[in-house]
Design an enzyme around this catalytic site. Structure first.
Site, PDB file in Angstrom:
ATOM      1  N   SER A   7      -9.580   2.098   2.159  1.00  0.00           N
ATOM      2  CA  SER A   7      -8.558   2.756   1.353  1.00  0.00           C
ATOM      3  C   SER A   7      -7.472   1.824   0.831  1.00  0.00           C
ATOM      4  O   SER A   7      -6.623   2.241   0.038  1.00  0.00           O
ATOM      5  CB  SER A   7      -7.914   3.879   2.156  1.00  0.00           C
ATOM      6  OG  SER A   7      -7.155   3.354   3.244  1.00  0.00           O
TER       7      SER A   7
ATOM      8  N   LYS B 224       0.832  -1.198   0.000  1.00  0.00           N
ATOM      9  CA  LYS B 224       0.000   0.000   0.000  1.00  0.00           C
ATOM     10  C   LYS B 224       0.866   1.248   0.000  1.00  0.00           C
ATOM     11  O   LYS B 224       1.835   1.344   0.758  1.00  0.00           O
ATOM     12  CB  LYS B 224      -0.927  -0.013   1.222  1.00  0.00           C
ATOM     13  CG  LYS B 224      -1.971   1.087   1.237  1.00  0.00           C
ATOM     14  CD  LYS B 224      -2.945   0.879   2.403  1.00  0.00           C
ATOM     15  CE  LYS B 224      -4.007   1.959   2.466  1.00  0.00           C
ATOM     16  NZ  LYS B 224      -4.986   1.721   3.557  1.00  0.00           N
TER      17      LYS B 224
ATOM     18  N   SER C 145     -10.651   0.078   6.223  1.00  0.00           N
ATOM     19  CA  SER C 145      -9.834   0.117   5.007  1.00  0.00           C
ATOM     20  C   SER C 145      -9.296  -1.241   4.576  1.00  0.00           C
ATOM     21  O   SER C 145      -8.768  -1.371   3.470  1.00  0.00           O
ATOM     22  CB  SER C 145      -8.673   1.097   5.188  1.00  0.00           C
ATOM     23  OG  SER C 145      -9.150   2.427   5.164  1.00  0.00           O
TER      24      SER C 145
END
Length: 404
Positions: free
Chosen positions: A159, A87, A183
């Protein structure tokens, strides 16, 4: 593991446990697996907008080194030679780490995050920095909207948007994501991944973008829950750079069954819920597996004040951006997006924050009391306020693939 498939796609979608076995036994090389994933990324990632930076040269070099080590008899463990996505809020030395946000789209860290270092030491191959909703919210980043591979008209949720989308599309063996409030859970639900959000503090966050200091967690996304355990074993542990991190061992037995384990479930979750059919099937599967299913009710405390803490800490983390109007550069400017949320958060009072933290402590006590009577709670992903409650209390969460 079964014999190595002949088809590259079947290899790409294989669980981490199979990939690790094939590599360890030299049925598959890390270089071949890396090339399979790079080819898929080149073909598929532009449709999904799930990768911010593809680290082709680094991946090839790390794969070559992994094959040489394994051939020499030095096998580092189940992640050795496995390409993964990271990420893009987790630092990588000399490689763009943009936080998905326009003000930082040219940001290049000078050091690796602790998680990055631990994965390298485990022999994993970094193949991509994955799309993240700007400043760890949603699926819209400075390159567009990350999309679900099941329906490219829809976003992947976030996210940990590109981590979930890419795992589901067979672009890497596993991925790293984070969660503050959904997320990992939400994009896994949208894309069909397994994921693990560890207990708060179990994985050191040194070198990861801070959003909410008392709620941020780093976790794993993969194609099976078992796979997430392999990843947690590699990234687990404290670091001096993260005062909230702790040293706790992590082991689990693949031979252990469910007999004697107490599983809590609220029957309301099988009614008036879009996941009702799947939830009912999951409870029956748990019974067949040997769990003793116990009907429960969740703590009768409104968890929404946890959001006060979240908004206050997040606004403090990006106070300079708000005060300098750099937030005007973010693509997503809706009422619920970060720019307006951060501005509103400046109106919270000290009394609001103290009151919210006192309610959060009551939630912690309520959940501890619940788990004095149970080993696990089984629930649809957004039922019973559990997402807010467990993110506020720091409890772990495993996301299982179920239904379609």
């Amino acid at each position: 593991a079964p014999p190595l498939p002949a088809d590259d796609a079947d290899i790409a979608f294989a669980p981490l446990s199979h990939l690790a076995r094939w590599i360890r036994e030299s049925a598959l090389t890390s270089e071949r697996l890396t090339e399979i994933y790079l080819a898929r990324i080149e073909r598929i990632a532009p449709k999904l907008l799930c990768c911010i930076t593809v680290t082709k040269d680094l991946a090839r070099a790390q794969a070559k080194a992994a094959d040489a080590e394994i051939a020499a008899g030095r096998w580092r463990g189940p992640l050795h030679g496995i390409p993964y996505g990271l990420k893009d809020i987790i630092d990588t030395k000399g490689i763009l780490t943009t936080w998905g946000a326009e003000p930082w789209k040219d940001r290049v860290p000078t050091e690796d995050a602790v998680v990055t270092t631990r994965l390298r030491e485990a022999g994993a191959v970094l193949i991509a920095k994955t799309a993240v909703g700007a400043l760890a919210y949603g699926d819209i980043w400075h390159g567009g909207m990350c999309r679900s591979p099941w329906n490219t008209e829809k976003g992947s949720s976030g996210s940990s948007a590109g981590s979930a989308s890419g795992v589901a599309a067979g672009l890497y063996g596993f991925a790293i994501g984070t969660e503050t409030l959904g997320s990992l859970v939400s994009p896994s639900d949208r894309c069909g991944c397994a994921a693990l959000r560890p207990t708060f503090g179990r994985v050191a966050r040194t070198g990861a973008m801070a959003l909410v200091w008392t709620m941020d967690k780093i976790g794993a996304l993969a194609r099976s829950v078992e796979d997430t355990g392999f990843v947690l074993a590699a990234i687990n542990g404290r670091d001096d750079g993260d005062p909230s991190s702790v040293d706790e061992p992590f082991t689990w037995s693949q031979e252990q069954d469910a007999k004697g384990l107490l599983l809590g479930f609220d029957p309301k979750w099988c009614r008036d819920n879009p996941y009702a059919e799947t939830a009912t099937a999951a409870v029956e599967a748990a019974r067949r597996a040997g769990f003793e299913v116990i009907e429960i009710g969740m703590p009768r405390i409104d968890p929404t004040p946890v959001l006060v803490t979240l908004y206050a800490e997040a606004a403090a983390a990006f106070d300079t951006m708000t005060r300098t109007n750099a937030d005007d550069r973010l693509t997503w400017q809706a009422d619920e997006a970060w720019p307006n949320t951060f501005r509103r958060s400046h109106l919270l009072s000290a009394v609001d924050l103290v009151s919210a933290d006192r309610i959060r402590r009551r939630l912690c006590r309520g959940m501890h009391d619940l788990f004095d009577q149970l080993h696990v709670v089984l629930a649809p992903p957004f039922a019973g306020g559990l997402l807010t409650i467990t993110n506020g209390t720091g409890h772990p969460c495993a996301i299982l693939r179920a239904g379609f």
